[in-house]
Design a protein around this motif. Structure first.
Motif, PDB file in Angstrom:
ATOM      1  N   SER A 298       0.849  -1.188   0.000  1.00  0.00           N
ATOM      2  CA  SER A 298       0.000   0.000   0.000  1.00  0.00           C
ATOM      3  C   SER A 298       0.884   1.237   0.000  1.00  0.00           C
ATOM      4  O   SER A 298       2.075   1.168   0.305  1.00  0.00           O
ATOM      5  N   GLY A 299       0.269   2.370  -0.334  1.00  0.00           N
ATOM      6  CA  GLY A 299       1.036   3.607  -0.396  1.00  0.00           C
ATOM      7  C   GLY A 299       1.471   3.902  -1.814  1.00  0.00           C
ATOM      8  O   GLY A 299       0.790   3.559  -2.775  1.00  0.00           O
ATOM      9  N   PHE A 300       2.620   4.509  -1.969  1.00  0.00           N
ATOM     10  CA  PHE A 300       3.109   4.967  -3.263  1.00  0.00           C
ATOM     11  C   PHE A 300       3.702   3.813  -4.068  1.00  0.00           C
ATOM     12  O   PHE A 300       4.881   3.794  -4.415  1.00  0.00           O
ATOM     13  N   THR A 301       2.874   2.839  -4.409  1.00  0.00           N
ATOM     14  CA  THR A 301       3.378   1.665  -5.118  1.00  0.00           C
ATOM     15  C   THR A 301       3.676   1.960  -6.582  1.00  0.00           C
ATOM     16  O   THR A 301       4.410   1.212  -7.229  1.00  0.00           O
ATOM     17  N   SER A 302       3.143   3.054  -7.118  1.00  0.00           N
ATOM     18  CA  SER A 302       3.409   3.381  -8.517  1.00  0.00           C
ATOM     19  C   SER A 302       4.872   3.772  -8.728  1.00  0.00           C
ATOM     20  O   SER A 302       5.353   3.818  -9.862  1.00  0.00           O
ATOM     21  N   GLY A 303       5.564   4.053  -7.646  1.00  0.00           N
ATOM     22  CA  GLY A 303       6.980   4.382  -7.741  1.00  0.00           C
ATOM     23  C   GLY A 303       7.901   3.179  -7.706  1.00  0.00           C
ATOM     24  O   GLY A 303       9.120   3.317  -7.811  1.00  0.00           O
ATOM     25  N   PHE A 304       7.323   1.998  -7.605  1.00  0.00           N
ATOM     26  CA  PHE A 304       8.136   0.778  -7.535  1.00  0.00           C
ATOM     27  C   PHE A 304       8.706   0.440  -8.909  1.00  0.00           C
ATOM     28  O   PHE A 304       8.001   0.446  -9.914  1.00  0.00           O
TER      29      PHE A 304
ATOM     30  N   ALA B  53      11.903  -1.930  -4.582  1.00  0.00           N
ATOM     31  CA  ALA B  53      12.913  -0.962  -4.987  1.00  0.00           C
ATOM     32  C   ALA B  53      12.261   0.095  -5.867  1.00  0.00           C
ATOM     33  O   ALA B  53      11.275  -0.183  -6.548  1.00  0.00           O
ATOM     34  N   THR B  54      12.822   1.283  -5.869  1.00  0.00           N
ATOM     35  CA  THR B  54      12.257   2.348  -6.698  1.00  0.00           C
ATOM     36  C   THR B  54      12.592   2.114  -8.167  1.00  0.00           C
ATOM     37  O   THR B  54      13.451   1.296  -8.506  1.00  0.00           O
ATOM     38  N   ASN B  55      11.924   2.871  -9.025  1.00  0.00           N
ATOM     39  CA  ASN B  55      12.159   2.691 -10.452  1.00  0.00           C
ATOM     40  C   ASN B  55      13.459   3.336 -10.916  1.00  0.00           C
ATOM     41  O   ASN B  55      13.774   3.302 -12.110  1.00  0.00           O
ATOM     42  N   ALA B  56      14.219   3.903  -9.983  1.00  0.00           N
ATOM     43  CA  ALA B  56      15.542   4.429 -10.319  1.00  0.00           C
ATOM     44  C   ALA B  56      16.642   3.387 -10.106  1.00  0.00           C
ATOM     45  O   ALA B  56      17.813   3.645 -10.400  1.00  0.00           O
TER      46      ALA B  56
ATOM     47  N   TYR C  50      12.224  -0.455   0.513  1.00  0.00           N
ATOM     48  CA  TYR C  50      11.083  -0.661   1.390  1.00  0.00           C
ATOM     49  C   TYR C  50      11.008  -2.130   1.781  1.00  0.00           C
ATOM     50  O   TYR C  50      11.165  -3.017   0.936  1.00  0.00           O
ATOM     51  N   TRP C  51      10.715  -2.374   3.068  1.00  0.00           N
ATOM     52  CA  TRP C  51      10.726  -3.730   3.597  1.00  0.00           C
ATOM     53  C   TRP C  51       9.514  -3.995   4.465  1.00  0.00           C
ATOM     54  O   TRP C  51       9.030  -3.099   5.172  1.00  0.00           O
ATOM     55  N   GLY C  52       9.050  -5.239   4.390  1.00  0.00           N
ATOM     56  CA  GLY C  52       8.016  -5.680   5.310  1.00  0.00           C
ATOM     57  C   GLY C  52       8.637  -6.147   6.617  1.00  0.00           C
ATOM     58  O   GLY C  52       9.862  -6.120   6.788  1.00  0.00           O
TER      59      GLY C  52
END
Length: 129
Positions: A25-31, A99-102, A118-120
């Motif tokens: 959840s959250g800003f997943t479009s940046g993954f 990981a981010t898309n960068a 980001y980690w669970g």
């Protein structure tokens, strides 16, 4: 704020199967990539499988090839790890990460722990008779 929540761990006999889930959840479009890692007692965290969202390629550590499968459900924002033919050496805490898309593709293929941002919280998998 990004949140990753794993579930599905437990105790299973050798040769058995488990399916882990990771709800994002959250800003997943940046993954740019998502993946599964594990850490056994006294050992370093290692990559198990990763999925590059930019080219839909998946990667596996040699020790799980042919036994584990990574998949995702975009509608549910959920990542899965289907684990079969489990062995005692698969016992570990399993973590979902993103990981981010960068992030360079090579780092995703290599499943570099430090490249995932980001980690669970992790879910315990114990393989024992």
């Amino acid at each position: 704020q990004v949140q990753l929540v794993e579930s599905g761990g437990g105790l299973v006999q050798p040769g058995g199967s488990l399916r882990l889930s990771c709800a994002a959840s959250g800003f997943t479009s940046g993954f740019g990539a998502i993946g599964w890692f594990r850490q056994a007692p006294g050992k370093e965290r290692e990559g198990v499988s990763s999925f590059d969202l930019r080219d839909n390629k998946s990667y596996y550590v040699d020790s799980v090839k042919g036994r584990f499968t990574i998949s995702r459900d975009n509608a549910k924002n959920t990542l899965y790890l289907q684990m079969s033919s489990l062995k005692p050496e698969d016992t570990a805490v399993y973590y979902c990460a993103a990981a981010t898309n960068a992030t360079p593709r090579l780092f995703i293929e290599d499943m570099r722990v430090r490249s995932f941002d980001y980690w669970g919280q992790g879910t315990q998998v114990t393989v024992s008779s």
